[in-house]
Enzyme design. Structure first.
Site, PDB file in Angstrom:
ATOM      1  N   HIS A 146       0.855  -1.209   0.000  1.00  0.00           N
ATOM      2  CA  HIS A 146       0.000   0.000   0.000  1.00  0.00           C
ATOM      3  C   HIS A 146       0.880   1.245   0.000  1.00  0.00           C
ATOM      4  O   HIS A 146       1.515   1.564   1.011  1.00  0.00           O
ATOM      5  CB  HIS A 146      -0.931   0.016   1.218  1.00  0.00           C
ATOM      6  CG  HIS A 146      -1.939   1.131   1.156  1.00  0.00           C
ATOM      7  ND1 HIS A 146      -3.289   0.913   1.031  1.00  0.00           N
ATOM      8  CD2 HIS A 146      -1.786   2.481   1.169  1.00  0.00           C
ATOM      9  CE1 HIS A 146      -3.924   2.073   0.980  1.00  0.00           C
ATOM     10  NE2 HIS A 146      -3.030   3.045   1.069  1.00  0.00           N
ATOM     11  N   HIS A 205       1.553   5.378  -2.103  1.00  0.00           N
ATOM     12  CA  HIS A 205       1.058   6.446  -2.999  1.00  0.00           C
ATOM     13  C   HIS A 205       2.256   7.045  -3.726  1.00  0.00           C
ATOM     14  O   HIS A 205       2.849   8.029  -3.268  1.00  0.00           O
ATOM     15  CB  HIS A 205       0.306   7.513  -2.206  1.00  0.00           C
ATOM     16  CG  HIS A 205      -0.973   7.003  -1.619  1.00  0.00           C
ATOM     17  ND1 HIS A 205      -2.198   7.163  -2.232  1.00  0.00           N
ATOM     18  CD2 HIS A 205      -1.212   6.287  -0.492  1.00  0.00           C
ATOM     19  CE1 HIS A 205      -3.134   6.575  -1.516  1.00  0.00           C
ATOM     20  NE2 HIS A 205      -2.561   6.033  -0.441  1.00  0.00           N
ATOM     21  N   GLN A 224      -9.476   9.526  -5.154  1.00  0.00           N
ATOM     22  CA  GLN A 224      -9.184  10.193  -3.877  1.00  0.00           C
ATOM     23  C   GLN A 224     -10.351  11.049  -3.369  1.00  0.00           C
ATOM     24  O   GLN A 224     -10.614  11.113  -2.175  1.00  0.00           O
ATOM     25  CB  GLN A 224      -7.932  11.066  -4.047  1.00  0.00           C
ATOM     26  CG  GLN A 224      -7.602  11.975  -2.872  1.00  0.00           C
ATOM     27  CD  GLN A 224      -6.974  11.237  -1.711  1.00  0.00           C
ATOM     28  OE1 GLN A 224      -5.826  10.846  -1.764  1.00  0.00           O
ATOM     29  NE2 GLN A 224      -7.754  11.036  -0.659  1.00  0.00           N
ATOM     30  N   HIS A 248      -9.312   1.920   0.064  1.00  0.00           N
ATOM     31  CA  HIS A 248      -9.158   2.615   1.331  1.00  0.00           C
ATOM     32  C   HIS A 248     -10.516   2.464   2.013  1.00  0.00           C
ATOM     33  O   HIS A 248     -11.513   2.975   1.500  1.00  0.00           O
ATOM     34  CB  HIS A 248      -8.850   4.089   1.102  1.00  0.00           C
ATOM     35  CG  HIS A 248      -7.461   4.356   0.637  1.00  0.00           C
ATOM     36  ND1 HIS A 248      -6.988   3.934  -0.570  1.00  0.00           N
ATOM     37  CD2 HIS A 248      -6.434   5.028   1.248  1.00  0.00           C
ATOM     38  CE1 HIS A 248      -5.723   4.321  -0.699  1.00  0.00           C
ATOM     39  NE2 HIS A 248      -5.360   4.982   0.377  1.00  0.00           N
ATOM     40  N   GLU A 306     -11.049   4.434   6.848  1.00  0.00           N
ATOM     41  CA  GLU A 306      -9.873   5.092   7.442  1.00  0.00           C
ATOM     42  C   GLU A 306     -10.393   6.244   8.273  1.00  0.00           C
ATOM     43  O   GLU A 306     -10.351   7.410   7.878  1.00  0.00           O
ATOM     44  CB  GLU A 306      -8.904   5.587   6.360  1.00  0.00           C
ATOM     45  CG  GLU A 306      -7.584   6.085   6.952  1.00  0.00           C
ATOM     46  CD  GLU A 306      -6.609   6.583   5.891  1.00  0.00           C
ATOM     47  OE1 GLU A 306      -6.950   6.554   4.700  1.00  0.00           O
ATOM     48  OE2 GLU A 306      -5.504   7.004   6.280  1.00  0.00           O
ATOM     49  N   ASP A 327       2.317   3.167   2.956  1.00  0.00           N
ATOM     50  CA  ASP A 327       1.368   4.230   2.623  1.00  0.00           C
ATOM     51  C   ASP A 327       2.045   5.502   2.085  1.00  0.00           C
ATOM     52  O   ASP A 327       1.775   5.900   0.967  1.00  0.00           O
ATOM     53  CB  ASP A 327       0.488   4.556   3.839  1.00  0.00           C
ATOM     54  CG  ASP A 327      -0.860   5.144   3.442  1.00  0.00           C
ATOM     55  OD1 ASP A 327      -1.100   5.338   2.247  1.00  0.00           O
ATOM     56  OD2 ASP A 327      -1.683   5.401   4.346  1.00  0.00           O
TER      57      ASP A 327
HETATM   58 ZN   LIG Z   1      -3.359   5.107   1.241  1.00  0.00          ZN
END
Ligand SMILES: [Zn+2]
Length: 431
Positions: A57, A59, A152, A210, A213, A309
């Site tokens: 995971h 970005h 996102q 996701h 979260e 992440d």
């Molecule tokens: Zn993430």
């Protein structure tokens, strides 16, 4: 004649030492003493040889953008998302490629062999998608990169996110992403899960969302994700990332939820560094930790892999592509302190994450890909404790990164010989 032999390596099962011979990119033999010649020999000196680290995971479109165009002052997830929204329109495809390639070099030097990166599709130009598809091509010889189409700003909340997500998949992005807890309502969140899972089912793709979260114990999109996984026959192909609301959920509800996840074969990816940094921000004291219920999920039979992440981006200003940092944080926050639990945390950044990503030929076994990392540690627990130095990174039977050993007297019994503590003792007072 072999291409490479690693001499006297401790194998990941930690019960035996062996030589590992590689030819044509694969492991050809693992035996106590291999006498044959090889073009290259690596002396392991009894240190641990592991399959490469796997980050399930990440970005990569945002990494190494710290400070652009400004810092995240509050440190919260929501300011991070707002800040990323400010950077997106002013960055170019080339900016993203440059940063991502730099990160890939760093990652490989730290022993990473595979990364699953989310790529934001809430940008009508799909700059991140263009950039990371190019990066994936360029790094393929030395790093496996999987891409997740990640809306996102919410696939239903953002007016063009759905069409952009479909375009990204058409362009070659591998996996369907989502962010149900960021949609406008719980109902919209559930609807987004349904629509996205149907897209994955139609196209034969994996799903990695996701999911929840949040510190809100009523954020229960994982329940819908498990339901849709089972309804659409996606068992084994679906992952819930983060799942932090589960930390705050009612225990009775969780006792029902986890079996539903098991039934659906849903995987879990906590991101310990980011979860402990971002969760509990609205709490005074006591402050919740926010990490999902790692031991409970694992003990129920769910595959759990730890992700990193973020590294130096709008959400997290630290990080150095060290999956042992990630394992150590997951270990501490989850209070996974038994010997078996600590060794399991090493698996959470290697074998478990490889299983979630569906990597083929992964692991130190005859016939598998000759992808390995030689760590300056005697076992998995010591590797985590020392954030072990990477002595050699091996890809397809070739050494692609190498480091000289460091002085690590912390590994040895007794006092470090190069420290003369007596010379620092207080001098007797003069009379
Ligand atoms: Zn993430």
């Amino acid at each position: 004649m072999f291409d490479l032999i690693i001499k006297n390596a401790t194998l990941p099962d930690e019960t035996s030492r062996a030589d590992i011979a590689c030819v044509d990119g694969h492991i050809a033999a693992i035996e106590p003493h291999i006498a044959a010649q090889a073009q290259e020999v690596v002396e392991a000196d009894g240190y641990l040889v592991s399959p490469p680290f796997v980050d399930p995971h990440f970005h990569m479109d945002a990494t190494l953008s710290l400070g652009q165009p400004r810092m995240n002052v509050s440190g919260t997830l929501l300011e991070g998302i707002a800040l990323w929204g400010e950077l997106k329109p002013i960055q170019s495809v080339d900016d993203i490629i440059t940063r991502a390639l730099r990160y890939c070099d760093l990652a490989v030097s730290m022993g990473l062999g595979a990364i699953r990166s989310h790529v934001d599709v809430c940008d009508d130009d799909l700059k991140g998608v263009q950039a990371l598809l190019e990066v994936k091509k360029q790094v393929a010889p030395y790093l496996d990169l999987q891409l997740v189409a990640f809306p996102q700003d919410g696939v239903l909340r953002d007016p063009t996110a759905m069409q952009n997500l479909l375009r990204a998949l058409d362009m070659g992005v591998d996996i369907v992403g989502g962010i149900p807890h960021f949609e406008r309502t719980m109902a919209d969140g559930a609807e987004s899960v349904r629509q996205l899972c149907e897209i994955a089912a139609e196209r034969g793709l994996m799903v990695d969302m996701h999911c929840d979260e949040s510190d809100d114990p009523l954020s229960r999109h994982i329940e819908t994700l498990a339901f849709e996984t089972r309804r659409l026959g996606l068992q084994g192909r679906v992952t819930g990332s983060h799942l932090t609301s589960m930390h705050s959920m009612d225990n009775y509800y969780v006792s029902k939820l986890i079996p539903l996840m098991v039934e659906a074969g849903v995987h879990a990816i906590p991101n310990p560094l980011i979860n402990i940094m971002l969760q509990g921000r609205h709490d005074t004291y006591p402050k919740r930790r926010g990490q999902t219920r790692v031991p409970q999920l694992r003990d129920a039979g769910i595959t759990v892999g730890f992700g990193s992440d973020c590294v130096m981006d709008p959400w997290y200003s630290l990080g150095r592509a060290d999956m042992l940092d990630v394992a150590a944080m997951g270990l501490h926050v989850g209070q996974l302190s038994s010997r078996a639990d600590m060794a399991w945390c090493f698996d959470a950044v290697t074998a478990n994450s490889a299983a979630i990503m569906g990597l083929e030929g992964y692991g130190i076994a005859k016939g598998n890909k000759a992808n390995m990392v030689l760590l300056q540690a005697q076992d998995k627990i010591e590797a985590i404790r020392l954030r072990a130095h990477r002595l050699a990174v091996i890809r397809a039977g070739r050494v692609i990164a190498r480091n000289a050993p460091v002085v690590t007297d912390l590994m040895l019994p007794g006092r470090p010989p190069h420290v003369n503590a007596a010379s620092y003792a207080p001098k007797p007072a003069k009379t």
